[in-house]
Motif scaffolding. Structure first.
Motif, PDB file in Angstrom:
ATOM      1  N   LYS A   1       0.841  -1.189   0.000  1.00 38.91           N
ATOM      2  CA  LYS A   1       0.000   0.000   0.000  1.00 38.91           C
ATOM      3  C   LYS A   1       0.877   1.239   0.000  1.00 38.91           C
TER       4      LYS A   1
ATOM      5  N   THR B   1      -4.049   3.186  -2.177  1.00 41.68           N
ATOM      6  CA  THR B   1      -3.375   4.391  -1.691  1.00 41.68           C
ATOM      7  C   THR B   1      -4.293   5.202  -0.782  1.00 41.68           C
TER       8      THR B   1
ATOM      9  N   ILE C   1      -4.799   8.818   0.716  1.00 43.66           N
ATOM     10  CA  ILE C   1      -4.438  10.203   0.409  1.00 43.66           C
ATOM     11  C   ILE C   1      -5.041  11.105   1.483  1.00 43.66           C
TER      12      ILE C   1
ATOM     13  N   HIS D   1      -6.721  10.899  -6.271  1.00 46.24           N
ATOM     14  CA  HIS D   1      -7.843  10.072  -5.837  1.00 46.24           C
ATOM     15  C   HIS D   1      -8.624   9.526  -7.027  1.00 46.24           C
TER      16      HIS D   1
ATOM     17  N   ILE E   1      -6.045   6.946  -9.192  1.00 45.72           N
ATOM     18  CA  ILE E   1      -5.640   5.677  -8.564  1.00 45.72           C
ATOM     19  C   ILE E   1      -6.913   4.887  -8.268  1.00 45.72           C
TER      20      ILE E   1
ATOM     21  N   SER F   1      -8.294   3.979  -3.998  1.00 51.36           N
ATOM     22  CA  SER F   1      -7.738   5.037  -3.153  1.00 51.36           C
ATOM     23  C   SER F   1      -8.798   5.550  -2.180  1.00 51.36           C
ATOM     24  N   TYR F   2      -8.315   6.033  -1.054  1.00 47.64           N
ATOM     25  CA  TYR F   2      -9.163   6.605  -0.015  1.00 47.64           C
ATOM     26  C   TYR F   2      -8.685   8.028   0.211  1.00 47.64           C
TER      27      TYR F   2
END
Length: 282
Positions: free
Chosen positions: A133, A223, A225, A243, A246, A249-250
């Motif tokens: 991650k 990922t 962020i 965001h 990717i 992604s969070y």
């Protein structure tokens, strides 16, 4: 949990010995290491800048924690900064058992600001295994962003420093430890004048090579962020772009905070960010 860090030397770069600091988790270890890269615009900062409160949160969740030196600009050019950072990761991948005493080289990359930028570059490097991650706190993925190449309005609010004084801050040999008290003035000047990219000694070819394309971002692992919507340093739109680009992604956001919104671990928003991060990791 009482912290018991151990320092290691991972490479000699010219006259500079690059080091790593390792914290071993004894709390139901997941045999997974968070590898941390500090921020500072590649001009200042140091590997042990992350507040111990945050390090403890990783250790208590069962993750080991490793922070890496890297050489700083302008004493070292971007290309060599990246290559030495890469050697730090390669050192971990080969020395995890014999030097660090852990059983797995499974890892995630964590960077703040410029450190997040380096983490994203490492994650796309075809010569390296991908991290499980990525954690990007107010990071960026490209140096070709126009706002990073021109004078920054926020920093121009501060008194300008004479270039002669700034030049005295620049050494003649490589460094990896750039204290905020002295080197921040160099970054401030670089952003006030729009000279930041020139301090990285990056050619046009470098700017392209050391930037991630949309297809690079699409191939990244999960990922996390985090960024303030009022980030005065890195445009919030870059976080939004990451965001969106990717796939897994969070995006954790805060309002009305400056760039490094997690500077004070006691701030409720900072606490919440790391609580969300630990939950996301698990």
């Amino acid at each position: 949990m009482e912290l018991s860090p151990i320092d290691y030397s991972y490479n000699d770069y010219h006259s500079l010995t690059l080091k790593a600091t390792f914290y071993k988790s004894f709390s139901s270890s997941k045999d997974h290491t968070i590898i941390y890269l500090h921020g500072g615009g590649l001009l200042y900062g140091q590997r042990n800048d992350l507040p111990v409160t945050y390090i403890n949160s990783f250790l208590e969740a069962g993750y080991h924690f490793l922070s890496l030196d890297y050489p700083l600009a302008p004493e070292s050019p971007l290309r060599e900064i990246y290559q030495e950072t890469k050697k730090g990761l390669q050192w971990f991948l080969t020395e995890y058992h014999s030097s660090l005493g852990i059983n797995s080289n499974s890892f995630s990359l964590f960077g703040r600001s410029a450190g997040a930028y380096l983490a994203l570059l490492l994650a796309k490097d075809p010569e390296l295994p991908k991290p499980e991650k990525i954690i990007s706190f107010y990071g960026y993925h490209t140096l070709k962003e126009a706002s990073l190449q021109r004078p920054n309005a926020f920093y121009k609010k501060y008194p300008a420093m004479p270039e002669k004084i700034i030049q005295k801050l620049i050494g003649t040999t490589p460094i990896a430890n750039g204290p905020l008290q002295t080197r921040y003035a160099l970054y401030l000047y670089a952003r006030q004048t729009g000279k930041w990219i020139s301090y990285l000694k990056a050619s046009e070819k470098d700017l392209a090579f050391f930037s991630l394309t949309q297809s690079d971002l699409a191939a990244l692992p999960p990922t996390f962020i985090a960024q303030s919507k009022t980030d005065q340093d890195i445009p919030f739109q870059m976080g939004q772009f990451l965001h969106k680009a990717i796939p897994d992604s969070y995006f954790f956001t805060v309002n009305d905070f400056e760039h490094d919104f997690d500077r004070q671990p006691s701030a409720p928003e900072a606490k919440e960010a790391y609580e969300h991060l630990i939950t996301w990791l698990s």
